[in-house]
Design an enzyme around this catalytic site. Structure first.
Site, PDB file in Angstrom:
ATOM      1  N   ASP A 239       1.040  -1.142  -0.086  1.00 28.74           N
ATOM      2  CA  ASP A 239      -0.284  -0.225   0.299  1.00 28.74           C
ATOM      3  C   ASP A 239       1.046   1.310   0.300  1.00 28.74           C
ATOM      4  OD1 ASP A 239      -2.533   1.244   0.899  1.00 28.74           O
ATOM      5  OD2 ASP A 239      -2.260   1.628   2.555  1.00 28.74           O
ATOM      6  N   GLU A 298       1.723  -0.750  -5.241  1.00 28.59           N
ATOM      7  CA  GLU A 298       0.768   0.316  -5.168  1.00 28.59           C
ATOM      8  C   GLU A 298       1.736   1.580  -5.391  1.00 28.59           C
ATOM      9  OE1 GLU A 298      -2.703   2.579  -3.851  1.00 28.59           O
ATOM     10  OE2 GLU A 298      -1.504   2.639  -2.508  1.00 28.59           O
TER      11      GLU A 298
HETATM   12  C1  GLC Z   1      -3.969   2.986  -0.864  1.00 26.12           C
HETATM   13  C2  GLC Z   1      -5.504   2.151  -0.743  1.00 26.12           C
HETATM   14  C3  GLC Z   1      -6.875   3.265   0.009  1.00 26.12           C
HETATM   15  C4  GLC Z   1      -6.209   3.583   1.545  1.00 26.12           C
HETATM   16  C5  GLC Z   1      -4.796   4.713   1.299  1.00 26.12           C
HETATM   17  C6  GLC Z   1      -4.477   4.945   2.120  1.00 26.12           C
HETATM   18  O1  GLC Z   1      -4.273   4.081  -1.439  1.00 26.12           O
HETATM   19  O2  GLC Z   1      -5.720   1.262  -1.983  1.00 26.12           O
HETATM   20  O3  GLC Z   1      -7.840   2.190   0.655  1.00 26.12           O
HETATM   21  O4  GLC Z   1      -6.871   4.280   1.889  1.00 26.12           O
HETATM   22  O5  GLC Z   1      -3.992   3.879   0.713  1.00 26.12           O
HETATM   23  O6  GLC Z   1      -4.014   3.563   2.965  1.00 26.12           O
END
Ligand code: GLC
Length: 577
Positions: A239, A298
């Site tokens: 994440d 991500e």
């Molecule tokens: C990422 C996740 C999202 C979350 C953010 C903070 O972007 O996909 O859902 O709110 O991180 O952890």
């Protein structure tokens, strides 16, 4: 049931060889690793994202759980996906739907127990499906023991050094230490009551950012990795992989970039080069385990070349291709993003990924039903009752065609739960039901992400559309979800669910994930390419287009009225002759 795995060692070796010439000597030593990871199961995998709170509810409290997931493993197996990615199920006060973790080693009782997770893992493995879990390293919950200890400890203490505490500005520290905004709205700093000190949170106030310059933080996360690897997980979705390191000095942003910059991809808080040594150290941990465990980043970064840094041979194996997700409905735009995605990932010998929906973005059928994509291509910019509404039929038609494009591309593809049903966004959800911190912090100015997180419909005529045993759902489902319910689609030959099943079966049989793409010419609005023994065409224009004479159609996203015409917003897979 047909099953999944196939490896292409020859192709793999070829990629590795071209990599060494393209990437130069700095990575020469790492090329050996690449040859190995080319045998990696993840290079061509179809990975299904489960958002546990909205997938299936076993106990009837309105929130999905592990037992719900376990009960649907036969469904996922029949769908034909290779792996599952579970969004966070750890102990959490759920201020950001579990992306605020209070204990990284404990399953939140809301979702079940560690034993149930282990059962899920075992049963998924027995069915030949891998399981990857979410790792949230940028921030913890404010209810994490570390943050609680930090609040109880004085400024300058080792407890505070695990987070990013700074004195406020102004005479008494009444102003935040800098002008950074939170991605979710308002300032990225909250003040410790009664003190001059503030703490940084790039997301919600309940998600304090960790200090990754502190070796203790690094050591702890390596232990967390090992904890789940020891239990047998096949990898991690990382994440906010672009957020962990902040530029030294925490300088102000240029004046009044304000909210505009909050979700931005560049700035002193995003994509700092220092993140990469963290991923290199994690890769070393993963490589100590058998079975090729993976990491997927991500990382919302720009320019696109920057994304390749995360998937160098000694870092992660994959990164989500959000450029693909954000592409407008236009053949030229898709061709460009496909070409550049493949060219860029080839420079580091990594597989390209393809993603069209997830829990942060408007679902593809709703996005492509809009007249203008506008800001709705970006994460968090949902569609609400006051927004121009999408054309549901057009969006579904396009999403079906898009699935046939996406899953015909070489590489690894992500499917977000419900995508296989053609499920639209809940686009008219009233504010009173919305729970996304983005909606709450901006007082509804940003619609947020609840619309794509609505509990799935399993049975058209049951309470909660079969999501759970009762009628409770943590977010309301729109009436239209009856039409999309699994049981309605099960027996309908032309349903989106059955289309996906056929797509995945053919993709497997024709080894499309391992194939090579060769463009063919088919006019401005039609994308056409060969992959192995298939020719793929998608008509993104408004008029029907010609199909080659004598085509042998294996699959089409809509019925073809005439054998030599490809209707608008339709895709076909032809057998090459
Ligand atoms: C990422 C996740 C999202 C979350 C953010 C903070 O972007 O996909 O859902 O709110 O991180 O952890």
């Amino acid at each position: 049931m047909f099953r999944r795995k196939f490896l292409a060692t020859t192709l793999a070796t070829a990629v590795a060889l071209s990599l060494s010439s393209l990437y130069g000597s700095a990575y020469a030593a790492a090329d050996a690793t690449t040859v190995q990871s080319d045998e990696n199961w993840a290079r061509n995998s179809v990975i299904y994202q489960i958002y546990p709170r909205s997938f299936a509810d076993g106990d009837g409290n309105g929130i999905g759980d592990m037992s719900g997931v376990i009960s649907r493993l036969p469904y996922l197996d029949k769908l034909g996906v290779d792996a599952l990615w579970l969004s966070p199920f750890y102990k959490s006060p759920q201020a950001d739907a579990g992306y605020d973790v209070a204990d990284y080693r404990v399953v939140d009782p809301m979702f079940g127990s560690t034993e149930e997770f282990e059962r899920l893992l075992k049963e998924a493995h027995a069915r030949g499906m891998k399981v990857i879990v979410d790792l949230v390293p940028n921030h913890t919950s404010d209810e994490h023991a570390w943050f609680q200890a930090a609040l109880k400890s004085p400024p300058g203490s080792p407890e505070r050094a695990r987070y990013i505490f700074r004195d406020g500005r102004g005479e008494n520290g009444e102003l935040p230490p800098n002008n950074w905004p939170s991605v979710f709205g308002k300032a990225a700093w909250d003040r410790v009551p009664g003190e001059k000190q503030w703490y940084l949170h790039l997301f919600d106030s309940k998600q304090p950012d960790l200090n990754w310059d502190n070796p203790e933080v690094r050591a702890e996360f390596e232990k967390v990795l090992r904890f789940w690897l020891d239990r047998g997980v096949d990898g991690f979705r990382v994440d906010v992989a672009h957020g962990l390191i902040k530029e030294k000095g925490l300088a102000d942003l240029p004046i009044e970039e304000g909210r505009e910059n909050a979700g931005a991809l560049v700035g002193p808080m995003w994509d700092q080069d220092g993140v990469h040594e963290i991923y290199r150290s994690w890769r070393k941990v993963l490589d100590q385990y058998p079975g090729k465990r993976i990491m997927v980043a991500e990382a919302w970064v720009t320019p696109r070349e920057r994304l390749t840094h995360y998937i160098r041979p000694d870092e992660m194996q994959q990164a989500f291709n959000f450029d693909y997700l954000m592409t407008k409905w236009d053949a030229g735009a898709f061709k460009e993003v496909i070409d550049s995605s493949m060219a860029l990932t080839a420079t580091v010998g990594a597989p390209t990924t393809w993603v069209t929906s997830n829990h942060d973005t408007v679902r593809a059928p709703s996005r492509y039903g809009l007249k203008e994509l506008g800001k709705h291509a970006l994460p968090g910019n949902g569609i609400g009752p006051a927004t121009a509404q999408p054309d549901e039929a057009l969006g579904l038609r396009r999403a079906r065609a898009l699935a046939m494009l996406t899953l015909a591309l070489p590489g690894s593809t992500y499917i977000y739960q419900g995508e296989e049903l053609g499920l639209p966004e809940h686009t008219t959800m009233e504010g009173q039901y919305r729970q996304d911190p983005m909606f709450l912090r901006t007082k509804g100015e940003e619609v947020g992400r609840d619309g794509c997180r609505v509990p799935l419909p399993w049975k058209a005529d049951a309470p909660s559309f079969g999501f759970g045993p009762g009628d409770k759902t943590w977010l309301p489902q729109p009436a239209s979800y009856a039409r999309y319910a699994v049981d309605r689609q099960e027996g309908a030959a032309d349903s989106t669910l059955n289309l996906y099943r056929k797509i995945l079966e053919l993709r497997h049989d024709h080894k499309l994930g391992d194939g090579q793409l060769q463009w063919a010419d088919a006019g401005k609005d039609v994308l056409a390419f060969d992959n192995g023994d298939l020719r793929v065409l998608i008509n993104m224009g408004a008029q029907a287009a010609a199909l080659p004479a004598g085509s042998q159609v294996l699959l089409s996203s809509e019925p073809l009225a005439a054998p030599d015409r490809l209707p608008a917003n339709t895709a076909v897979w032809l057998k090459r002759t």
